[in-house]
Design an enzyme around this catalytic site. Structure first.
Site, PDB file in Angstrom:
ATOM      1  N   HIS A 118     -10.898   2.858  -1.286  1.00  0.00           N
ATOM      2  CA  HIS A 118     -11.090   2.402   0.098  1.00  0.00           C
ATOM      3  C   HIS A 118     -11.951   1.142   0.086  1.00  0.00           C
ATOM      4  O   HIS A 118     -12.981   1.075   0.750  1.00  0.00           O
ATOM      5  CB  HIS A 118     -11.705   3.506   0.958  1.00  0.00           C
ATOM      6  CG  HIS A 118     -10.968   3.731   2.237  1.00  0.00           C
ATOM      7  ND1 HIS A 118     -11.583   4.024   3.427  1.00  0.00           N
ATOM      8  CD2 HIS A 118      -9.649   3.687   2.510  1.00  0.00           C
ATOM      9  CE1 HIS A 118     -10.663   4.165   4.366  1.00  0.00           C
ATOM     10  NE2 HIS A 118      -9.486   3.966   3.839  1.00  0.00           N
ATOM     11  N   HIS A 132       0.828  -1.197   0.000  1.00  0.00           N
ATOM     12  CA  HIS A 132       0.000   0.000   0.000  1.00  0.00           C
ATOM     13  C   HIS A 132       0.864   1.250   0.000  1.00  0.00           C
ATOM     14  O   HIS A 132       0.538   2.237  -0.635  1.00  0.00           O
ATOM     15  CB  HIS A 132      -0.896  -0.018   1.239  1.00  0.00           C
ATOM     16  CG  HIS A 132      -1.904   1.075   1.268  1.00  0.00           C
ATOM     17  ND1 HIS A 132      -3.122   0.960   0.658  1.00  0.00           N
ATOM     18  CD2 HIS A 132      -1.873   2.305   1.822  1.00  0.00           C
ATOM     19  CE1 HIS A 132      -3.807   2.065   0.846  1.00  0.00           C
ATOM     20  NE2 HIS A 132      -3.070   2.904   1.545  1.00  0.00           N
TER      21      HIS A 132
END
Lengths: 794, 272
Positions: free
Chosen positions: A137, A74
């Protein structure tokens, strides 16, 4: 096998351990990574082992956690920056080879900061710049739809604040499973699409509305594969006074953390985001979803804008994925410094957090700024006035070491070099075209019925019921709204007029065609770029910058990675062809659930400008007897189309993008808008020509008569294919009779034709290739079909 | 007093978010509007330096508990005395959306007793439920009492947006008729929801976007100096803010929202 013998409790009155990596076997190293939730592979664990050997000591749990966070997919995008082998080709960084390369080659002067800061920054006028960022998200939204989506919005707004910009508009593109999904087929741990849909849309609305930022553009897609992998893209656009863009942090500047308190919410969010969803995600990863408090962020924003305007701080970044660990590390790294932080100074929601938890927590609504010591008092006063807690927690240092202390005990001390030296991985990719046949079926007799059915398919149907729950005009600067006029027509793009006493506007649009990716990810990406650009151009936008957001499955699996490579190739090819640089992007990989991988999904967001919002064009038909032109060639390209889907097929004939034709179409649209010749303009996308003209008619309150014989292109032998082909780069344009000549001078080539006119009779009538009427429907009927699916007919 | 000397205070707290465009509307009138945080006014104790007080839209303090109630209570606790003087001096107060909710919670609207100790009305959760952002039509009902709308003819239909989830105007059930009668008697009813032809919504959604009693969108106190409404005139100030401006052939400079502020000028010039 127990690992407990590797943990050595440090003799302090708080919770900290050393970990004996030197005496750990390879197997134990991997186990350690799993047990501590580090998300690191063996190679990386061995690198850590080797480092601490040279340091002649054991790492603390804090140090291991910091490395796990900093090296996570990430945060450092291993897949996009690593090596990939595909056939005999070796790609050294997808990012550099395709995405950044396009921007580098185009190198426009108006790109001020790309792929470098929290958001891409492009110029607006001589005083202001535009900042843009889109985030995903997905994982948090799958576990907790409302909170996941809300914090997604909050996070991307902080990215914009993180370049000193004032957030002025939000976007969101969402992907859900079919709302009528059979409950009994849902595997354990997967929430029903309807529940996810309600929660996610409510979360997006709540955050934007509460913060007073209009949510102006977006889309909602439905796809089987999104059932287990909900897709939530949140975007934010900001306005930045050029003179106030400060990047000048130095050693001894104070590190200030401001905003919400720190708690256990959102721990390991980044490692969570870099793993597949499983049945246990709910239980294991619930703490990785943060809790949203938009009012806190609103207050933080106010304070930051004042600090910016008074030029009191030297650097800024948000506390997002990886929490303080990411923010402190990256800030120190950027300015060539080290940092010392006293973790005990960080304000906590409750006591009992271990030092590593404080440092990695992803509690929301927190920002980090660095402040020259002489400005600290003023800065703290500003926060106080806004009722925001702000605390000096450390400072930047000259030496390149990261030091963390907790009540005067050093709990971590790492070389900055180590932090930002994660090993590059080599992954294998392969791509084989799926074996899909082109379906054969005869032309349906009732094409009017088909059109009405298409208008009510979830991907095409009006999203009004959702859009109305988003405040799309707070701030009073939305000049072209997502819902147009009395009948709430679907405008192609939103236009914001951000500066008083200035007519210039920002044009925001998007493109996404996941269904095409099932056939060919290259043409899927090309189509998304084409769609985002034509949506932007259709209202008058130009000088377009792109943002790329990839949502893909597990890249360790070669075929998933192969399709990613294909999509990246298209990104380069078409960004360079259309001279539309990428300015920011993000990838979300590992979107896999018990139901399988996500359909590879690329969202392209396009940010354009319009010199004068008074020339902006909307999509609704304006007056009877005006002429309707189709700009762009039509081909029998129905692979992945909504029309094939309606018949239960995918097909093979995926829409391609023909660069030369597309560029010609794009140019003429801008020229005609500038010459004031276009009364209405709508891009052709899902559902093709028939859906586009139906939308223009139902939004304008006037009927239309079209003649399919006049449509130009190639291979046009069937009425249904002409009506519903999704060929790219096409626009429907309304021109008044008196402008006919001027418009036709501009469009003197074969790819544009006059196909009909606007009628006073509130009815859509389409004559087929044989000359007989093939579609005939009242506007009322069209509106009803379009609105009933998701908006209950209102 | 000259127009340039008029001082408007647009008061904000955490969660207020329509202050900038509201101040912009006053600037269009040629009046200086200052955006001030409640904390600043408390610290400087200078509320009475202002001639007009405005509560803009937003989600003050998150609208936790009930929309506007925390702002109202805190305002009363911190600046109650000044506020009372402000009201007794008949200085104009405007509340838009969340600001209207604050004025109702403060006991200033309908304010049958000028400054009621308890709220006499409520802005309840919308029916149908949920946040709703849309343009609606309003019919001007005031016969001239409301100082803000004096330049708008009675019966005129105006086009403005609403954006809220708690805007259903209600009176206590047992006093509904009596209170409504007073609104009419004392010319306190300012706006009702209607369709584009001026027919009252009669509770019909979405013409009445929130299920308000008697289609009530905005009211003033009996002095006419305190005015609150759910719609956002500051978002309907310019022609290009209208959702259908691309369909309109004549592009006049201002949209209907400007009218909501114009009347104030006459009052201010006469009063101060």
């Amino acid at each position: 096998m127990s690992l407990s013998h590797l943990f050595i409790r440090v003799n302090t009155n708080f919770n900290i351990h050393e970990i004996d990596t030197q005496n750990a076997t390879d197997e134990q190293l991997q186990q350690l990574s799993n047990e501590l939730g580090l998300g690191l592979n063996l190679q990386e664990m061995k690198q850590i082992q080797a480092y601490f050997k040279t340091q002649k000591r054991n790492p603390t749990d804090v140090e291991l956690q910091i490395l796990g966070q900093t090296w996570s997919e990430h945060c450092c995008h291993k897949t996009f920056k690593g090596k990939i082998k595909m056939g005999d080709k070796e790609i050294n960084s997808l990012f550099k080879t395709y995405i950044a390369k396009a921007t580098k080659e185009l190198n426009p002067k108006w790109c001020l900061s790309v792929f470098e800061d929290n958001a891409g920054i492009i110029s607006f006028d001589k005083d202001y710049a535009i900042a843009a960022k889109v985030e995903t998200h997905n994982h948090p939204s799958a576990v907790e739809p409302f909170g996941g989506a809300a914090t997604g919005v909050g996070g991307v707004i902080r990215d914009i604040l993180g370049v000193w910009a004032d957030p002025i508009a939000c976007t969101n593109v969402l992907g859900f499973g079919p709302l009528d999904y059979d409950y009994t087929k849902l595997p354990s741990g997967v929430k029903h699409p309807k529940y996810v849909y309600m929660g996610v849309t409510a979360g997006i609305g709540a955050y934007g509305n509460n913060m007073g930022i209009p949510t102006v553009n977006g889309a909602i897609y439905f796809d089987e594969s999104y059932t287990g992998n909900v897709v939530v893209y949140c975007g934010c656009i900001g306005l930045l006074p050029l003179k106030k863009f400060k990047k000048e942090a130095k050693p001894d500047h104070i590190i200030v953390v401001a905003g919400g308190k720190t708690g256990r919410d959102g721990i390991h969010g980044v490692t969570f985001a870099s793993a597949e969803l499983t049945e246990k995600s709910e239980e294991v990863s619930r703490p990785a979803v943060q809790i949203a408090d938009p009012i806190e962020e609103e207050k933080v924003k106010r304070a930051l804008i004042e600090i910016r305007d008074r030029e009191l701080a030297s650097a800024i970044t948000d506390l997002g994925g990886g929490g303080m660990s990411s923010a402190v590390g990256e800030t120190a790294e950027r300015y060539g410094c080290g940092a010392t932080v006293d973790l005990d100074k960080v304000p906590l929601k409750y006591s009992g957090l271990a030092p590593w938890e404080i440092y990695l927590s992803e509690s929301q609504e927190r920002m980090l700024i660095t402040v020259p010591p002489e400005n600290l008092e003023d800065v703290l006063d500003i926060f106080k006035k806004e009722d925001v807690e702000a605390t000096a927690v450390g400072k930047l240092t000259k030496d390149r070491r990261l030091r963390l202390r907790f009540f005067d005990v050093t709990v971590a001390e790492l070389d900055m070099e180590l932090l930002f030296s994660s090993t590059t991985s080599t992954k294998t990719a392969s791509w084989i075209a799926p074996e899909i046949a082109e379906p054969t079926f005869s032309v349906p007799k009732d094409l009017t019925g088909t059109l009405l059915q298409l208008l009510s398919t979830p991907n095409i149907a009006s999203k009004e019921s959702v859009i109305r729950t988003y405040d799309h005009e707070v701030k009073g600067n939305t000049a072209l709204k997502p819902l147009h006029g009395e009948y709430a027509g679907p405008n192609d793009a939103a236009v914001i007029k951000p500066v008083d006493n200035c007519w210039k506007g920002i044009v925001i649009s998007c493109g996404m065609n996941p269904a095409y990716g099932k056939i060919d990810p290259y043409w899927m990406a090309a189509s998304a770029i084409d769609e985002a650009i034509r949506n932007n151009l259709a209202v008058g936008g130009r000088r377009i910058a792109l943002l790329d957001n990839f949502v893909w499955g597990n890249p360790e699996k070669p075929e998933r990675l192969g399709s990613l490579v294909k999509a990246c190739e298209a990104c380069y090819d078409f960004a360079t062809a259309f001279k539309t640089p990428f300015i920011s992007g993000k990838d979300s990989l590992y979107n896999e659930s018990p139901l399988g991988p996500v359909t590879p999904t690329l969202l392209i967001t396009a940010i354009g400008v319009v010199p004068d919002i008074r020339s902006v064009v909307s999509m609704d038909l304006k007056a009877p007897n005006n002429l309707i032109y189709l700009v762009g060639n039509t081909y029998p390209e129905l692979g992945g189309s909504e029309y094939y889907k309606l018949h239960g097929y995918i097909g093979k004939s995926v829409p391609q993008v023909r660069k030369a034709e597309a560029k010609k179409n794009f140019k003429v649209i801008t020229q005609a808008i500038d010459a004031g010749l276009i009364k209405a303009c709508h891009d052709l996308s899902e559902g093709g020509l028939a859906v586009a003209v139906a939308e223009m008619a139902l939004a304008g309150g006037y009927g239309a008569e079209l003649n399919l014989k006049k449509v130009v292109g190639a291979g046009l032998k069937r009425d249904d294919f002409v009506l519903f082909s999704e060929s790219n780069s096409r626009f429907l344009v309304e021109v008044s009779e008196q402008d006919r000549q001027a418009f036709e001078v501009l469009t003197k080539w074969k790819g544009c034709s006059l196909i009909g006119k606007v009628s006073r009779n509130p009815k859509l009538v389409i004559n087929g290739l044989s000359g007989s009427v093939v579609v005939e429907a009242s506007l009322e009927k069209l509106r009803e079909s379009w609105k009933q699916t998701l908006s209950g007919g209102v | 007093m000259k127009l340039e000397e008029v001082r408007v205070c647009v008061m904000r707290v955490g969660g207020t978010n329509c202050d900038i465009e509201t101040a912009r509307a006053f600037k269009e009138l040629g009046i200086q509007a200052e955006i001030r945080h409640l904390n600043e006014l408390v610290k400087n104790r200078n509320l009475l330096d202002y001639h007009v007080l405005v509560f803009p839209g937003g989600f003050s303090y998150g609208d936790y508990v009930r929309a506007g109630v925390i702002f109202a209570r805190r305002l009363y606790a911190k600046l109650g005395r000044e506020l009372k003087t402000f009201v007794e001096n008949n200085r104009p107060i405007l509340g838009i959306c969340n600001g209207f909710q604050v004025l109702v919670e403060e006991g200033l609207l309908p304010g049958f007793e000028l400054f009621s100790a308890y709220p006499e009305a409520s802005l309840a959760a919308n029916i149908p439920q949920g946040y709703n952002c849309r343009w609606i039509y309003l019919k001007h009902e005031s016969k001239g009492n409301c100082i803000f709308t004096r330049r708008i003819p009675q019966g005129k239909v105006l086009y403005v947006p609403v954006a809220h989830s708690e805007g259903r105007f209600l009176f206590p059930k047992e006093k509904e008729e009596q209170f409504l009668e007073r609104l009419y008697e004392e010319d306190m009813l300012v706006f009702r929801y209607c369709d584009k032809f001026g027919n009252y919504a009669e509770g019909q959604y979405p013409t009445n976007p929130n299920g308000s009693f008697h289609d009530i969108a905005g009211i003033c106190n009996s002095q006419g100096t305190i005015f609150g409404l759910m719609p956002h005139p500051e978002r309907a100030l310019y022609w290009w803010q209208q959702p259908d401006w691309t369909r309109r052939s004549s592009k006049v400079q201002y949209a209907d929202g400007k009218l909501f502020f114009d009347g104030l000028l006459d009052y201010l010039l006469k009063k101060f």
